[in-house]
Design an enzyme around this catalytic site. Structure first.
Site: not given
Ligand SMILES: *Cc1c(COP(=O)(O)O)cnc(C)c1O
Length: 359
Positions: A36, A131, A256, A304
């Site tokens: 992702k 969650r 800055y 930046m």
């Molecule tokens: C992002 C995610 C992972 C991977 O987690 P890592 O800590 O990057 O290994 C696994 N399972 C779910 C449901 C996730 O959203």
């Protein structure tokens, strides 16, 4: 064409080595490579190609899965948050994506599905992350409804997510594992629990499928262990170049807010990288960078497009010389700690203008 100044160079051999490492740690599990957020900033297609031997891919968004299919990837793809609405469900059917189901609304979508496609479903159980997922008390009703759906491939599969594995919280994690085992005892179907920290820290969490993200990219999920000690190789090098050299006299300030004052006559290298590239502005003076492979520190605030680096006590660099912001030899975890964040955030916020290339 001129070589881009700032580049994120992805080492595909490192990605493959990290996958092999995960397989050796969890030899009985299949691996759902989590790609992702543009594969944590590494480029979703580069990574999917490098990791084509993974047993499947996990994505957060429908569009990410579609990008994989458009590039010719035919591996199993799991939508880790499932779908939002009937249109997305139809899209998931077209592409054969597996669904995580975690709300009554998603169950209703499947109840109303009239297409020919049979979905493979992962029921997400909330064992303590609080969650996504069905609370234990909500689970029986959800399972009854899902089992009554004709277009769900039997059996249902089950997953949960660990909240505190990265903190090596044994009590919390064991509690989650116990709840999950209790709720799924005796049921057919596959199980998936572990993210990177679960894989590397809790053998009891391996189950049928592991879901590594961060570890594939060669970063450690733990504060108390670096990537090499876990057998992981950083896959991304964020590199730029020196674009100017600047002498400042003792007592003069830099950048800055004039937050850094030269303690002595100082030579600065100005490097072409800043928060516009995703480098964290919160990285303070002294945050390490590698100039020509040698350790130096940032002087003053990150701008930046640029940062100043104190190169007084090293062989004088030249304009055009390489600067590594993180990568092998300078773990992104170190930069994240300086910046008050985690490696995950730094990796996935590398910005669009950084040239991403894989070798
Ligand atoms: C992002 C995610 C992972 C991977 O987690 P890592 O800590 O990057 O290994 C696994 N399972 C779910 C449901 C996730 O959203």
């Amino acid at each position: 064409m001129q070589r881009p100044v700032i580049r994120a160079i992805i080492d595909t051999a490192a990605l493959r080595a990290n996958l092999a490492r995960i397989r050796s740690v969890a030899p009985r599990a299949r691996v759902l490579a989590v790609i992702k957020a543009n594969a944590y900033g590494h480029g979703i297609l580069h990574v999917a190609r490098a990791l084509e031997t993974a047993d499947g891919f996990g994505v957060a968004r429908l569009e990410e899965g579609i990008a994989l299919r458009a590039a010719g990837c035919r591996r199993p793809v799991v939508l880790l948050e499932g779908v939002l609405g009937a249109e997305q469900l139809a899209g998931a059917a077209v592409h054969g994506f597996e669904l995580v189901v975690h709300t009554p609304e998603q169950v209703a979508l499947l109840e109303h599905w009239r297409g020919a496609h049979e979905f493979r479903v992962w029921v997400k159980i909330d064992t303590g992350m609080h969650r996504l997922g069905f609370r234990p008390g909500e689970l029986p009703a959800a399972l009854d409804r899902l089992r009554a759906c004709p277009r769900i491939r039997a059996p249902l599969n089950f997953m949960t997510h660990l909240a505190n594995a990265d903190a090596r919280d044994e009590a919390f994690t064991t509690q989650q594992l116990t709840v999950f085992a209790g709720l799924t005892a005796g049921l057919p179907g596959e199980r998936s629990i572990a993210n990177s920290a679960g894989i590397l820290g809790f053998q009891a969490a391996h189950s049928d499928w592991v879901r590594p993200g961060l570890a594939l990219y060669g970063a450690s999920p733990f504060d108390d262990a670096d990537a090499p000690s876990l057998g992981l190789v950083p896959a991304m090098s964020l590199v730029t170049r020196v674009i100017a050299l600047k002498h400042v006299a003792a007592g003069e300030t830099v950048g800055y807010g004039a937050t850094w004052r030269a303690p002595a006559d100082t030579l600065l290298a100005i490097a072409a990288a800043g928060y516009g590239d995703g480098y964290p502005r919160s990285a303070d003076s002294g945050t390490p960078v590698l100039v020509n492979g040698a350790l130096a520190g940032i002087a003053g605030r990150v701008s930046m497009d640029m940062m100043a680096i104190d190169v007084t006590r090293m062989p004088r660099p030249a304009v055009g010389d390489p600067v590594q912001l993180w990568g092998p030899g300078l773990p992104v975890e170190q930069i994240a700690a300086r910046a008050g964040t985690i490696s995950y955030e730094l990796l996935c916020r590398v910005s669009q203008r950084v040239h991403l290339e894989a070798h």
